[in-house]
Scaffold this motif. Structure first.
Motif, short mmCIF file in Angstrom:
data_model
loop_
_atom_site.label_atom_id
_atom_site.label_comp_id
_atom_site.label_asym_id
_atom_site.label_seq_id
_atom_site.Cartn_x
_atom_site.Cartn_y
_atom_site.Cartn_z
N GLY A 66 0.76 -1.24 0.00
CA GLY A 66 0.00 0.00 0.00
C GLY A 66 0.80 1.29 0.00
N ASN A 67 2.11 1.23 0.01
CA ASN A 67 2.95 2.43 -0.04
C ASN A 67 2.75 3.37 1.15
N GLY A 68 2.31 2.87 2.28
CA GLY A 68 2.12 3.71 3.45
C GLY A 68 3.45 4.08 4.09
N LYS A 69 3.40 5.02 5.01
CA LYS A 69 4.59 5.37 5.77
C LYS A 69 4.17 5.72 7.18
N ARG A 70 5.13 5.56 8.10
CA ARG A 70 4.85 5.90 9.49
C ARG A 70 6.10 6.47 10.14
N VAL A 71 5.88 7.41 11.02
CA VAL A 71 6.99 7.99 11.78
C VAL A 71 7.34 7.01 12.88
N ILE A 72 8.57 6.55 12.85
CA ILE A 72 9.06 5.60 13.85
C ILE A 72 9.63 6.34 15.05
N TYR A 73 10.31 7.46 14.78
CA TYR A 73 10.93 8.25 15.85
C TYR A 73 10.93 9.71 15.43
N SER A 74 10.67 10.58 16.38
CA SER A 74 10.78 12.02 16.17
C SER A 74 11.21 12.63 17.49
N GLY A 75 12.43 13.17 17.52
CA GLY A 75 12.96 13.73 18.76
C GLY A 75 14.39 14.16 18.57
#
Length: 125
Positions: A66-75
């Protein structure tokens, strides 16, 4: 009054030492880099580091998923970044110059991603 003064002094010392430690973290690069521990289209990830030291890691799904994406880490950028799932340390990343290594929750490298018996370390491109 003296207790407040001592508390304020200690607070300022702790704050300045924390800011100093963050400022002394050498960034391995500024901008976006791509990596994939296992090859193929399933596991593409990117890491972006800004000049201010903010870091974001994004995982991308394969086209067949589905070509999705997700933020794994932000900091804040750290050489070792831990990922928590449901409040539990799940895995991590160790960034060393131009390379990134996948870590188990115990801090040891993952193995067998691309080559049997080899740690899951890859070039940041």
């Amino acid at each position: 009054m003296k207790a407040k003064s001592i508390f304020l002094t200690l607070f300022l010392i702790l704050l300045s030492s924390n800011l100093s430690a963050q400022a002394n973290t050498k960034l391995p690069f500024v901008g976006e880099r791509w990596f994939n521990f296992s090859g193929g289209s399933c596991c593409l990830e990117s890491i972006t580091i800004t000049k201010s030291g903010h870091c974001k890691i994004i995982g991308y799904e394969a086209p067949e998923w589905g070509n999705g994406k997700r933020v794994i880490y932000s900091g804040p950028f750290k050489n070792t970044i831990w990922i928590y799932e449901n409040g539990v340390k799940s895995y991590g990343y160790k960034i060393d110059g131009r390379y990134i290594t996948s870590l188990k929750s115990n801090g040891k490298p993952e193995f067998d991603c691309k080559e049997e018996g080899k740690p899951c370390t890859t070039l940041l491109e």
